[in-house]
Design a protein around this motif. Sequence first.
Motif, short mmCIF file in Angstrom:
data_model
loop_
_atom_site.label_atom_id
_atom_site.label_comp_id
_atom_site.label_asym_id
_atom_site.label_seq_id
_atom_site.Cartn_x
_atom_site.Cartn_y
_atom_site.Cartn_z
N THR A 1 -30.20 18.51 -30.11
CA THR A 1 -28.65 17.56 -29.12
C THR A 1 -27.85 18.16 -29.65
OG1 THR A 1 -30.34 15.70 -29.66
CG2 THR A 1 -28.30 15.64 -28.67
N PRO A 2 -26.73 18.52 -30.98
CA PRO A 2 -25.06 19.06 -30.70
C PRO A 2 -25.34 20.66 -30.09
CG PRO A 2 -26.24 17.73 -33.15
CD PRO A 2 -27.83 17.76 -32.20
N ALA A 3 -26.85 21.05 -30.51
CA ALA A 3 -26.34 23.21 -29.73
C ALA A 3 -26.24 22.39 -28.30
CB ALA A 3 -27.38 23.13 -30.08
N VAL A 4 -27.58 21.21 -27.41
CA VAL A 4 -26.90 21.24 -26.43
C VAL A 4 -25.80 20.82 -25.26
CG1 VAL A 4 -28.09 19.98 -24.29
CG2 VAL A 4 -29.63 20.94 -26.08
N TYR A 5 -25.03 19.71 -27.13
CA TYR A 5 -23.42 19.51 -25.83
C TYR A 5 -22.98 20.73 -26.18
CZ TYR A 5 -24.52 14.32 -25.32
OH TYR A 5 -25.30 13.43 -24.81
N GLY A 6 -22.96 21.64 -27.18
CA GLY A 6 -22.07 22.76 -27.77
C GLY A 6 -21.82 23.36 -26.41
N GLY B 1 -16.63 28.89 -16.97
CA GLY B 1 -17.16 28.13 -15.21
C GLY B 1 -18.23 28.47 -14.64
N ARG B 2 -19.69 28.49 -15.71
CA ARG B 2 -20.87 28.42 -14.70
C ARG B 2 -21.15 27.64 -14.59
NH1 ARG B 2 -23.59 31.82 -19.74
NH2 ARG B 2 -24.82 31.27 -18.32
N VAL B 3 -20.32 26.39 -14.87
CA VAL B 3 -21.13 24.90 -14.81
C VAL B 3 -19.83 24.61 -14.52
CG1 VAL B 3 -23.37 24.90 -15.47
CG2 VAL B 3 -21.64 23.50 -16.72
N PRO B 4 -19.97 23.39 -13.42
CA PRO B 4 -18.46 22.73 -12.29
C PRO B 4 -18.01 21.84 -14.14
CG PRO B 4 -19.65 22.65 -10.98
CD PRO B 4 -20.41 22.98 -12.31
N ASP B 5 -16.79 21.94 -14.25
CA ASP B 5 -15.75 21.22 -15.38
C ASP B 5 -15.75 19.88 -14.88
OD1 ASP B 5 -14.78 20.64 -18.04
OD2 ASP B 5 -13.11 22.10 -18.05
N VAL B 6 -15.70 18.78 -16.08
CA VAL B 6 -15.41 17.46 -14.98
C VAL B 6 -14.23 17.08 -15.70
CG1 VAL B 6 -17.68 16.98 -13.91
CG2 VAL B 6 -16.70 15.86 -16.00
N ALA B 7 -13.64 16.10 -15.23
CA ALA B 7 -12.21 15.19 -16.41
C ALA B 7 -13.16 14.19 -16.87
CB ALA B 7 -11.13 14.65 -15.35
N GLU B 8 -14.08 13.35 -16.23
CA GLU B 8 -14.19 12.14 -16.80
C GLU B 8 -16.45 12.36 -16.64
OE1 GLU B 8 -13.14 9.59 -17.80
OE2 GLU B 8 -11.73 9.80 -17.34
N PRO B 9 -17.31 11.50 -17.08
CA PRO B 9 -18.15 11.47 -16.38
C PRO B 9 -18.53 10.90 -15.46
CG PRO B 9 -18.24 10.51 -18.45
CD PRO B 9 -16.57 10.36 -18.15
N THR B 10 -19.80 11.81 -14.67
CA THR B 10 -19.67 11.23 -13.05
C THR B 10 -20.23 10.02 -13.27
OG1 THR B 10 -20.43 13.75 -12.86
CG2 THR B 10 -20.84 12.15 -10.83
N LEU C 1 -20.63 26.65 -21.28
CA LEU C 1 -20.83 26.87 -20.17
C LEU C 1 -19.41 26.34 -18.98
CD1 LEU C 1 -24.65 26.32 -19.65
CD2 LEU C 1 -23.52 28.18 -19.58
N ARG C 2 -19.19 25.54 -19.49
CA ARG C 2 -18.12 24.90 -18.24
C ARG C 2 -16.42 24.95 -18.73
NH1 ARG C 2 -18.46 18.18 -19.59
NH2 ARG C 2 -20.29 18.35 -17.05
N ALA C 3 -16.48 26.18 -20.33
CA ALA C 3 -15.84 26.73 -19.99
C ALA C 3 -15.55 27.96 -19.43
CB ALA C 3 -15.25 26.83 -22.06
N ASP D 1 -26.26 16.00 -16.95
CA ASP D 1 -25.45 16.90 -16.35
C ASP D 1 -25.60 18.20 -18.03
OD1 ASP D 1 -24.10 16.08 -14.73
OD2 ASP D 1 -21.68 15.85 -15.90
N LEU D 2 -27.01 17.40 -19.00
CA LEU D 2 -27.26 18.28 -19.86
C LEU D 2 -28.64 19.70 -19.55
CD1 LEU D 2 -27.27 16.26 -23.17
CD2 LEU D 2 -25.58 17.23 -22.47
N GLN D 3 -28.75 19.09 -18.64
CA GLN D 3 -29.61 20.09 -17.60
C GLN D 3 -29.37 21.28 -18.07
OE1 GLN D 3 -32.74 19.15 -14.93
NE2 GLN D 3 -32.75 20.88 -13.89
N PRO D 4 -28.27 21.58 -17.08
CA PRO D 4 -27.96 23.61 -17.28
C PRO D 4 -27.52 23.90 -18.22
CG PRO D 4 -27.04 22.12 -15.78
CD PRO D 4 -27.35 21.49 -16.41
N ALA D 5 -27.48 23.12 -19.62
CA ALA D 5 -26.96 23.82 -21.11
C ALA D 5 -28.97 23.53 -21.55
CB ALA D 5 -26.22 22.70 -21.94
N ALA D 6 -29.78 23.00 -21.62
CA ALA D 6 -30.88 23.30 -21.81
C ALA D 6 -31.61 23.92 -20.80
CB ALA D 6 -31.30 21.77 -21.38
N LEU D 7 -31.13 24.74 -19.91
CA LEU D 7 -32.30 25.72 -19.70
C LEU D 7 -31.29 26.92 -19.82
CD1 LEU D 7 -32.22 24.56 -15.68
CD2 LEU D 7 -33.97 24.58 -17.47
#
Length: 314
Positions: free
Chosen positions: A191-196, A205-214, A201-203, A238-244
């Motif tokens: 789990t920590p690896a996927v959040y990381g 620019g590979r997935v859109p950054d957000v200020a708040e959870p959708t 990916l957000r930093a 939102d974790l799907q692109p990271a898991a992929l």
Amino acid sequence: MSDGAAGDAVVVRAPAKLNVHLGVGPPREDGFHGLATVYFAVSLHDTVTARPGEGLTLRLTGEGTGVAGGPGQVPADRTNLVWRAAELLAGAAGVRPDAELHVAKSIPVAAGLAGGSADAAATLVALDALWGTRAAREDLLGLAARLGSDVPFGLVGGVALGTGRGEQVTPVLAAGRWHWVLGIAGEGLSTPAVYGELDRLRAGGRVPDVAEPTPAGPVLAALRSGTAADLATALSNDLQPAALSLRPDLRRALRAAQDAGALAALVSGSGPTVAALAPDEQGAVRLAAELAGVGVFRTVRAVTGPVPGARVLP
Ligand code: C5P
């Protein structure tokens, strides 16, 4: 204390969960991410049995424990969340942590199904009954939150909105019953690896950054409407692109689920389990049979929900 005969046993069923919406905010100062998530408990259960004992003992059997042929990924010592739940409740209630605990596992480990969290929640319920500590619901929820972000939901079950880091749980109305097929891929994901990976990916620019959870509005509306087709269009993680990104083979798994007739398929929590939504119960049986044959998944299970959280069985 009695001798631990079968009549003294307290048995609690611990359901797995899916996240039918998982909106992840930026990392907070404490390292956790703010969430807007919708938890959904399904009919894939571990069973926690507590008996009177001298000191604390923990026995694990079944999926992932090495006992029934699994790879043995779950420690049966004080690092196990179940053990920590027992010590935490004993400390809070001022009783000695005397119990024989047995966890019969069916929920795969590190699969994004919160099996360990469900076991910990079930242990709080089982030992509260065994020790007669009669903890207030709020107190049990507080202890659960100290054990992990998903543990309070294990007590609540059904369908619930999770905020904060996921530990603040509010039951929500779900006007129906939904049928899923869970495709469990070979190796667990941390789990920590996927959040990381999501932060990375957000930093970049590979997935859109957000200020708040959708926010979870669309999925909550779909759960109120009761149709599987509505829920299918509202599912998001939102974790799907990271898991992929960490497990590119999951793309094939998602595609296989869609090709096999799922209304929608998404990664469950931090993965790697794929949750495929079926149109109805018959459709789930067909979908499970089809997915079992494609050679992508280690295990395929048809499940339904929502189901209740950790409860003592009569
Ligand atoms: O709360 P729990 O122990 O289940 O969290 C495991 C890990 O998952 C945390 O240490 C953190 O890395 C990550 N996590 C997170 N944000 C959350 C929940 C978990 O970053 N809301």
